[in-house]
Motif scaffolding. Structure first.
Motif, mmCIF file in Angstrom:
data_model
loop_
_atom_site.group_PDB
_atom_site.id
_atom_site.type_symbol
_atom_site.label_atom_id
_atom_site.label_comp_id
_atom_site.label_asym_id
_atom_site.label_seq_id
_atom_site.Cartn_x
_atom_site.Cartn_y
_atom_site.Cartn_z
ATOM 1 N N GLU A 29 -8.195 13.148 9.460
ATOM 2 C CA GLU A 29 -8.868 12.145 8.615
ATOM 3 C C GLU A 29 -8.160 11.981 7.277
ATOM 4 O O GLU A 29 -8.001 10.870 6.777
ATOM 5 C CB GLU A 29 -10.328 12.525 8.385
ATOM 6 N N ARG A 30 -7.745 13.078 6.677
ATOM 7 C CA ARG A 30 -7.028 12.986 5.396
ATOM 8 C C ARG A 30 -5.713 12.227 5.553
ATOM 9 O O ARG A 30 -5.238 11.597 4.618
ATOM 10 C CB ARG A 30 -6.759 14.392 4.833
ATOM 11 N N GLN A 33 -5.251 7.494 6.697
ATOM 12 C CA GLN A 33 -5.061 6.348 5.805
ATOM 13 C C GLN A 33 -3.602 6.145 5.427
ATOM 14 O O GLN A 33 -3.208 5.040 5.045
ATOM 15 C CB GLN A 33 -5.955 6.476 4.587
ATOM 16 N N THR A 36 -2.839 3.810 8.365
ATOM 17 C CA THR A 36 -3.440 2.479 8.261
ATOM 18 C C THR A 36 -2.979 1.741 7.015
ATOM 19 O O THR A 36 -2.806 0.529 7.050
ATOM 20 C CB THR A 36 -4.981 2.551 8.294
ATOM 21 N N GLY A 37 -2.750 2.475 5.929
ATOM 22 C CA GLY A 37 -2.315 1.837 4.689
ATOM 23 C C GLY A 37 -0.887 1.336 4.741
ATOM 24 O O GLY A 37 -0.556 0.320 4.127
ATOM 25 N N LEU A 53 -7.892 4.075 14.514
ATOM 26 C CA LEU A 53 -9.274 4.183 14.020
ATOM 27 C C LEU A 53 -10.250 4.562 15.131
ATOM 28 O O LEU A 53 -11.157 5.373 14.910
ATOM 29 C CB LEU A 53 -9.694 2.877 13.342
ATOM 30 N N GLN A 175 -12.319 11.165 4.136
ATOM 31 C CA GLN A 175 -12.021 9.759 3.845
ATOM 32 C C GLN A 175 -11.711 9.554 2.369
ATOM 33 O O GLN A 175 -10.776 8.830 2.018
ATOM 34 C CB GLN A 175 -13.178 8.875 4.294
ATOM 35 N N GLY A 178 -8.331 11.052 1.725
ATOM 36 C CA GLY A 178 -7.311 10.195 2.329
ATOM 37 C C GLY A 178 -7.002 8.978 1.470
ATOM 38 O O GLY A 178 -5.832 8.598 1.308
ATOM 39 N N ARG A 179 -8.047 8.370 0.912
ATOM 40 C CA ARG A 179 -7.823 7.222 0.006
ATOM 41 C C ARG A 179 -7.048 7.653 -1.240
ATOM 42 O O ARG A 179 -6.171 6.926 -1.718
ATOM 43 C CB ARG A 179 -9.154 6.589 -0.383
ATOM 44 N N LEU A 182 -3.337 8.154 -0.300
ATOM 45 C CA LEU A 182 -2.661 6.855 -0.167
ATOM 46 C C LEU A 182 -2.450 6.212 -1.531
ATOM 47 O O LEU A 182 -1.367 5.674 -1.796
ATOM 48 C CB LEU A 182 -3.468 5.927 0.754
#
Length: 188
Positions: A29-30, A33, A36-37, A53, A175, A178-179, A182
């Motif tokens: 999870e970390r 992103q 996906t980013g 996802l 999450q 992870g944000r 990123l």
């Protein structure tokens, strides 16, 4: 490695399998992103982002009996994992994220320690690469080691029969982190 492998091995040997599943899901999870980013910026890769996802959702279901070999195969077919060499630039982070996700699914398939350690190592590699790229004096490798240790500590302490409680907490925390990872990478 800062003795994290021996900590993971002890955790693996002593704890219930569902806790190991949550641990690898948290690690993935970390990282997700970073996939996906980076990959999500390319509209032609939207199906790959959706696959990642969906896989992440499955990993957070400790009681899921999905055909994990098929899920792992789908992740392995991502372009980032297809070549013999790591991709250049930002795609290196997408590669490490996809690899962490792949090994998390391989753990769900086989239940082996090697897959757990490989998942964690890709998160550590990515953390180290970000620190090297940003050259801002922040040792993200050590920070990721501490995150992995904290996940293990949280899971070892958890005694409630309600798995959803710890799954929700750890997913939410993963999450957020992870944000942040990123945002650091992209300089936001």
């Amino acid at each position: 490695m800062v003795k994290i492998e021996s900590i993971i091995q002890e955790f693996y040997e002593k704890e219930e399998g569902w806790k190991i599943q949550v641990f690898v899901a948290s690690c993935a999870e970390r990282m997700v992103q970073l996939f996906t980013g980076v990959v999500g910026a390319d509209p032609s890769r939207s199906q790959d982002v959706e696959l990642v996802l969906r896989c992440m959702d499955l990993l957070w279901s400790p009681d899921s009996n999905k055909p994990w070999a098929l899920v792992a195969e789908e992740i392995y077919l991502l372009p980032e994992l297809a070549g013999d060499e790591e991709p250049p630039g930002l795609l290196l982070y997408a590669y490490n994220a996809a690899a962490a996700l792949y090994y998390a699914t391989k753990y769900r398939e086989a239940g082996d320690l090697e897959s757990v350690i490989s998942c964690c190592n890709h998160a550590l590699n990515s953390a180290e690469f970000i620190s090297e790229q940003l050259d801002d004096g922040v040792d993200r490798f050590i920070i990721e080691v501490e995150r992995q240790k904290n996940d293990i500590e949280e899971l070892c302490k958890f005694k409630s029969p309600d798995k959803g409680e710890v799954v929700g907490f750890m997913r939410g925390r993963g999450q957020v982190v992870g944000r942040e990872i990123l945002a650091d990478l992209l300089g936001r």
